[in-house]
Design a protein around this motif. Structure first.
Motif, PDB file in Angstrom:
ATOM      1  N   TRP A   1     -26.963  86.138  64.351  1.00  0.00           N
ATOM      2  CA  TRP A   1     -25.763  87.032  64.287  1.00  0.00           C
ATOM      3  C   TRP A   1     -24.863  86.277  64.244  1.00  0.00           C
ATOM      4  N   SER A   2     -24.463  85.117  64.805  1.00  0.00           N
ATOM      5  CA  SER A   2     -23.266  84.258  64.779  1.00  0.00           C
ATOM      6  C   SER A   2     -23.147  83.608  63.413  1.00  0.00           C
ATOM      7  N   CYS A   3     -24.329  83.225  62.955  1.00  0.00           N
ATOM      8  CA  CYS A   3     -24.707  82.470  61.556  1.00  0.00           C
ATOM      9  C   CYS A   3     -24.126  83.290  60.278  1.00  0.00           C
ATOM     10  N   LEU A   4     -25.096  84.290  60.657  1.00  0.00           N
ATOM     11  CA  LEU A   4     -25.065  85.130  59.159  1.00  0.00           C
ATOM     12  C   LEU A   4     -23.817  85.953  59.113  1.00  0.00           C
ATOM     13  N   ARG A   5     -23.280  86.320  60.333  1.00  0.00           N
ATOM     14  CA  ARG A   5     -22.051  87.345  60.076  1.00  0.00           C
ATOM     15  C   ARG A   5     -20.811  86.449  60.605  1.00  0.00           C
ATOM     16  N   ALA A   6     -20.946  85.211  60.287  1.00  0.00           N
ATOM     17  CA  ALA A   6     -19.695  84.233  60.538  1.00  0.00           C
ATOM     18  C   ALA A   6     -18.431  84.461  59.651  1.00  0.00           C
ATOM     19  N   SER A   7     -17.295  84.657  60.453  1.00  0.00           N
ATOM     20  CA  SER A   7     -16.155  84.776  59.360  1.00  0.00           C
ATOM     21  C   SER A   7     -15.840  83.486  58.473  1.00  0.00           C
ATOM     22  N   PRO A   8     -14.720  83.743  57.545  1.00  0.00           N
ATOM     23  CA  PRO A   8     -14.598  82.473  56.746  1.00  0.00           C
ATOM     24  C   PRO A   8     -14.155  81.155  57.729  1.00  0.00           C
ATOM     25  N   ASN A   9     -13.494  81.434  58.778  1.00  0.00           N
ATOM     26  CA  ASN A   9     -12.975  80.343  59.531  1.00  0.00           C
ATOM     27  C   ASN A   9     -14.056  79.847  60.368  1.00  0.00           C
ATOM     28  N   GLN A  10     -15.186  80.650  60.712  1.00  0.00           N
ATOM     29  CA  GLN A  10     -16.178  80.059  61.444  1.00  0.00           C
ATOM     30  C   GLN A  10     -17.477  79.560  60.641  1.00  0.00           C
ATOM     31  N   VAL A  11     -17.355  79.703  59.145  1.00  0.00           N
ATOM     32  CA  VAL A  11     -18.487  79.226  58.677  1.00  0.00           C
ATOM     33  C   VAL A  11     -18.627  77.639  58.658  1.00  0.00           C
ATOM     34  N   PRO A  12     -17.866  76.723  58.883  1.00  0.00           N
ATOM     35  CA  PRO A  12     -18.215  75.421  59.113  1.00  0.00           C
ATOM     36  C   PRO A  12     -18.978  75.274  60.578  1.00  0.00           C
ATOM     37  N   HIS A  13     -18.689  75.982  61.436  1.00  0.00           N
ATOM     38  CA  HIS A  13     -19.142  75.895  62.705  1.00  0.00           C
ATOM     39  C   HIS A  13     -20.729  76.546  62.497  1.00  0.00           C
ATOM     40  N   ALA A  14     -20.872  77.567  61.704  1.00  0.00           N
ATOM     41  CA  ALA A  14     -22.194  78.126  61.413  1.00  0.00           C
ATOM     42  C   ALA A  14     -23.259  77.492  60.763  1.00  0.00           C
ATOM     43  N   LEU A  15     -22.704  76.561  59.788  1.00  0.00           N
ATOM     44  CA  LEU A  15     -23.270  75.799  59.115  1.00  0.00           C
ATOM     45  C   LEU A  15     -23.595  74.548  59.971  1.00  0.00           C
ATOM     46  N   MET A  16     -22.853  73.985  61.062  1.00  0.00           N
ATOM     47  CA  MET A  16     -23.314  73.063  62.025  1.00  0.00           C
ATOM     48  C   MET A  16     -24.286  73.402  62.811  1.00  0.00           C
ATOM     49  N   ALA A  17     -24.278  74.794  63.203  1.00  0.00           N
ATOM     50  CA  ALA A  17     -25.272  75.279  64.091  1.00  0.00           C
ATOM     51  C   ALA A  17     -26.591  75.430  63.351  1.00  0.00           C
ATOM     52  N   ILE A  18     -26.684  75.861  62.009  1.00  0.00           N
ATOM     53  CA  ILE A  18     -27.973  75.612  61.308  1.00  0.00           C
ATOM     54  C   ILE A  18     -28.561  74.371  61.253  1.00  0.00           C
ATOM     55  N   LEU A  19     -27.886  73.380  61.000  1.00  0.00           N
ATOM     56  CA  LEU A  19     -28.108  72.009  60.736  1.00  0.00           C
ATOM     57  C   LEU A  19     -28.582  71.466  61.973  1.00  0.00           C
ATOM     58  N   LEU A  20     -28.061  71.903  63.175  1.00  0.00           N
ATOM     59  CA  LEU A  20     -28.514  71.300  64.649  1.00  0.00           C
ATOM     60  C   LEU A  20     -29.930  72.107  64.710  1.00  0.00           C
ATOM     61  N   THR A  21     -30.088  73.389  64.377  1.00  0.00           N
ATOM     62  CA  THR A  21     -31.309  73.811  64.663  1.00  0.00           C
ATOM     63  C   THR A  21     -32.609  73.417  63.651  1.00  0.00           C
ATOM     64  N   LEU A  22     -32.172  73.116  62.707  1.00  0.00           N
ATOM     65  CA  LEU A  22     -33.020  72.616  61.500  1.00  0.00           C
ATOM     66  C   LEU A  22     -33.558  71.176  61.897  1.00  0.00           C
ATOM     67  N   MET A  23     -32.702  70.578  62.704  1.00  0.00           N
ATOM     68  CA  MET A  23     -33.011  68.844  63.004  1.00  0.00           C
ATOM     69  C   MET A  23     -33.952  69.027  64.227  1.00  0.00           C
ATOM     70  N   HIS A  24     -33.682  69.764  65.321  1.00  0.00           N
ATOM     71  CA  HIS A  24     -34.256  69.796  66.258  1.00  0.00           C
ATOM     72  C   HIS A  24     -35.680  70.775  66.275  1.00  0.00           C
ATOM     73  N   THR A  25     -35.923  71.704  65.286  1.00  0.00           N
ATOM     74  CA  THR A  25     -37.015  72.239  65.330  1.00  0.00           C
ATOM     75  C   THR A  25     -37.814  71.584  64.316  1.00  0.00           C
ATOM     76  N   GLY A  26     -37.248  70.692  63.508  1.00  0.00           N
ATOM     77  CA  GLY A  26     -38.074  69.851  62.853  1.00  0.00           C
ATOM     78  C   GLY A  26     -38.878  68.563  63.479  1.00  0.00           C
ATOM     79  N   LEU A  27     -37.957  68.315  64.439  1.00  0.00           N
ATOM     80  CA  LEU A  27     -38.263  67.236  65.344  1.00  0.00           C
ATOM     81  C   LEU A  27     -39.588  67.829  66.218  1.00  0.00           C
ATOM     82  N   LEU A  28     -39.414  68.951  66.812  1.00  0.00           N
ATOM     83  CA  LEU A  28     -40.492  69.375  67.778  1.00  0.00           C
ATOM     84  C   LEU A  28     -41.653  69.650  66.736  1.00  0.00           C
TER      85      LEU A  28
END
Length: 269
Positions: free
Chosen positions: A181-208
């Motif tokens: 919800w927070s990533c796909l519905r991010a406002s323009p100002n929140q897009v960098p934070h959303a991309l950082m959140a997805i990158l973080l999730t990509l990294m730790h799920t890839g590690l697991l």
């Protein structure tokens, strides 16, 4: 679409029978009954709310598709197979986290639920909307749920105890929904934070996923097949990474498209 939804809701008892809810062990299956009732109520309330607040675009399609997949994932045979197969257990978890949850986020069902329930849901409605302002924090919450429930002790606890099994599913679904919800519905100002959140999730799920793939012993009991565990790790690692990368690309494209439109408007093109 409404007719399909009503038919599928009516078929829940059939899934329940196949899932063992009607086999005479009511006390053991009570938590699954409660989750079935909760799921059916959420779906029915959405249909009722649609009469007052019409969904935009394809939101209704995403919602009904997500609910159908949820019914199949929770009450279909995959849940029984997941008790003995680590890879099929991972398939179920991945359905929760990278299929159902983003579809719920795209469906945006809160206005319909609020219309059906009235002011009773207003505090929850506001809380979810406010939490969406913090994609990185929600990514950390979702990540904690993933790692906690994939520790051997809690993983086996969820397999052996139906109540904890339902809690595990709820943690995955709710935390993943908030994250998407927070990533796909991010406002323009929140897009960098959303991309950082997805990158973080990509990294730790890839590690697991890598830990499961390259582990040389079964993590979840000696009776588990090591090759099956390694397949589970690959399922989390590869398809999961592709979904997160696709989501990041879609968010970036929308962000750039907004910027280009504003530039065109400013230059009069």
């Amino acid at each position: 679409m409404r007719l399909i939804s009503i038919v599928l809701l009516a078929s829940l008892p059939g899934f329940a029978a196949a899932h063992g809810l009607l086999d005479g062990h009511l006390e053991e299956r009570l938590p699954v009954w409660l989750s079935a009732l909760l799921l059916g109520a959420a779906w029915l309330l959405y249909i009722v709310g649609c009469r007052t607040v019409r969904p935009h675009g394809r939101e209704a399609l995403w919602m009904h598709l997500a609910m159908v997949i949820t019914v199949l994932a929770v009450f279909g045979p995959i849940d029984d197979w997941a008790e003995t197969s680590t890879s099929l257990h991972m398939v179920q978890h991945m359905l929760f986290m990278i299929v159902i949850a983003p579809l719920w986020a795209l469906a945006r069902p809160l206005p319909q639920w609020r219309a059906a329930l009235g002011p009773k849901i207003q505090p929850l409605y506001r809380g979810i909307l406010r939490s969406g302002r913090y994609p990185v924090a929600l990514a950390m919450l979702h990540g904690a749920m993933i790692w906690v429930w994939h520790t051997p002790s809690l993983y086996m606890l969820a397999l052996e105890n139906t109540w904890w099994h339902v809690v595990e599913h709820a943690c995955f679904l709710f935390s993943a929904w908030l994250f998407w919800w927070s990533c796909l519905r991010a406002s323009p100002n929140q897009v960098p934070h959303a991309l950082m959140a997805i990158l973080l999730t990509l990294m730790h799920t890839g590690l697991l996923g890598a830990l499961l793939t390259f582990g040389n012993t079964p993590f979840y009991g000696e009776s588990r097949d090591l090759a099956d565990q390694q397949l589970a790790g690959l399922l989390m690692w590869v398809p999961g990474s592709l979904v997160y990368l696709a989501a990041a690309g879609w968010i970036t494209w929308r962000w750039l498209a907004r910027i280009w439109r504003r530039q065109d408007a400013a230059t009069g093109i």
